[in-house]
Write an enzyme that holds these catalytic residues in place. Structure first.
Site, PDB file in Angstrom:
ATOM      1  N   GLU A  26       6.451  28.805 -47.971  1.00  0.00           N
ATOM      2  CA  GLU A  26       5.913  29.791 -48.919  1.00  0.00           C
ATOM      3  C   GLU A  26       5.730  29.130 -50.296  1.00  0.00           C
ATOM      4  O   GLU A  26       4.708  29.280 -50.945  1.00  0.00           O
ATOM      5  CB  GLU A  26       6.888  30.969 -49.001  1.00  0.00           C
ATOM      6  N   ARG A  82      20.589  24.894 -35.398  1.00  0.00           N
ATOM      7  CA  ARG A  82      21.100  25.707 -34.291  1.00  0.00           C
ATOM      8  C   ARG A  82      20.363  25.424 -32.991  1.00  0.00           C
ATOM      9  O   ARG A  82      20.890  25.694 -31.906  1.00  0.00           O
ATOM     10  CB  ARG A  82      21.068  27.194 -34.652  1.00  0.00           C
TER      11      ARG A  82
HETATM   12  P1  AMP Z   1      10.178  29.502 -39.058  1.00  0.00           P
HETATM   13  O1  AMP Z   1       9.689  28.120 -39.384  1.00  0.00           O
HETATM   14  O2  AMP Z   1       9.808  30.505 -40.099  1.00  0.00           O
HETATM   15  O3  AMP Z   1       9.778  29.945 -37.671  1.00  0.00           O
HETATM   16  O4  AMP Z   1      11.754  29.479 -39.120  1.00  0.00           O
HETATM   17  C1  AMP Z   1      12.377  28.416 -38.545  1.00  0.00           C
HETATM   18  C2  AMP Z   1      13.861  28.313 -38.656  1.00  0.00           C
HETATM   19  O5  AMP Z   1      14.463  29.097 -39.665  1.00  0.00           O
HETATM   20  C3  AMP Z   1      14.453  28.731 -37.343  1.00  0.00           C
HETATM   21  O6  AMP Z   1      14.856  27.527 -36.749  1.00  0.00           O
HETATM   22  C4  AMP Z   1      15.624  29.578 -37.674  1.00  0.00           C
HETATM   23  O7  AMP Z   1      16.788  28.842 -37.459  1.00  0.00           O
HETATM   24  C5  AMP Z   1      15.524  29.877 -39.149  1.00  0.00           C
HETATM   25  N1  AMP Z   1      15.216  31.279 -39.420  1.00  0.00           N
HETATM   26  C6  AMP Z   1      14.084  31.765 -39.955  1.00  0.00           C
HETATM   27  N2  AMP Z   1      14.145  33.088 -40.131  1.00  0.00           N
HETATM   28  C7  AMP Z   1      15.361  33.456 -39.659  1.00  0.00           C
HETATM   29  C8  AMP Z   1      16.053  34.715 -39.548  1.00  0.00           C
HETATM   30  N3  AMP Z   1      15.507  35.868 -39.963  1.00  0.00           N
HETATM   31  N4  AMP Z   1      17.292  34.717 -39.025  1.00  0.00           N
HETATM   32  C9  AMP Z   1      17.853  33.562 -38.604  1.00  0.00           C
HETATM   33  N5  AMP Z   1      17.270  32.364 -38.694  1.00  0.00           N
HETATM   34  C10 AMP Z   1      16.052  32.304 -39.210  1.00  0.00           C
END
Ligand code: AMP
Length: 172
Positions: free
Chosen positions: A96, A59
């Site tokens: 995780e 996205r």
């Molecule tokens: P992170 O590495 O945990 O910051 O997550 C990275 C990617 O996961 C982001 O690019 C989001 O597209 C997706 N993502 C993680 N958590 C969510 C959430 N609660 N809602 C939507 N997309 C999420």
């Protein structure tokens, strides 16, 4: 950015139990709100001298390409492993359970270029932290800021991103 917030819906337990997934497709489907979001990023960086806008799969691509168009810069894709066709640099990061990785083409930037990184959601920060490392370890590039449509502040993603400027249009 309250108006933008009304076009984001929360889907409980997607894609797995316990995750409150932020579904941005209603915002993307609304021409006025989508433009509001892109204009907010582009206005912020009108005078930043950005050379390339980096989008993180998947996205992030939607926002990065539109912002790049608005700024008149190029865009660049950071992708999951095995998707980019040319020679790549890779950065692994911990999940995780297990590890994941991001890749970028080895010819993505010229020395000294100013980079803006965009993704839709800052959650735990793992993906964008790996993207920052990927770029810093392999290029003489200047990352100006990390921008997001949404920051899930309660997940403390910023802790993984010390030393980077961060901006989100919407914070939960
Ligand atoms: P992170 O590495 O945990 O910051 O997550 C990275 C990617 O996961 C982001 O690019 C989001 O597209 C997706 N993502 C993680 N958590 C969510 C959430 N609660 N809602 C939507 N997309 C999420």
């Amino acid at each position: 950015m309250q108006k933008l917030e009304t076009a984001i819906r929360t889907i409980p337990d997607f894609p797995k139990p316990g995750v409150q997934f932020k579904d941005i497709t209603p915002l993307l489907a609304d021409g006025y709100l989508f433009r509001q979001a892109i204009d907010a990023f582009a206005t912020r960086h009108a005078d930043s001298g950005i050379d390339k806008v980096v989008g993180i799969e998947a996205r992030g691509f939607v926002f990065a390409s539109a912002v790049a168009y608005a700024l008149g810069t190029g865009t660049c894709l950071v992708r999951k492993p095995g998707k980019l066709p040319h020679a790549v640099h890779r950065q692994t990061y911990d999940l995780e359970y297990g590890t994941d990785a991001v890749e970028i083409h080895t010819d993505a930037f010229e020395p000294g270029q100013k980079i803006l990184i965009i993704d839709d959601v800052l959650a735990t920060g793992g993906t964008v932290a790996a993207t920052v490392e990927l770029i810093q370890n392999n290029f003489d590039a200047n990352i100006v800021e990390l921008d997001f449509l949404i920051e899930l502040a309660f997940l403390n993603g910023r802790e993984k991103l010390e030393g980077s400027l961060i901006h989100a249009l919407i914070t939960y």
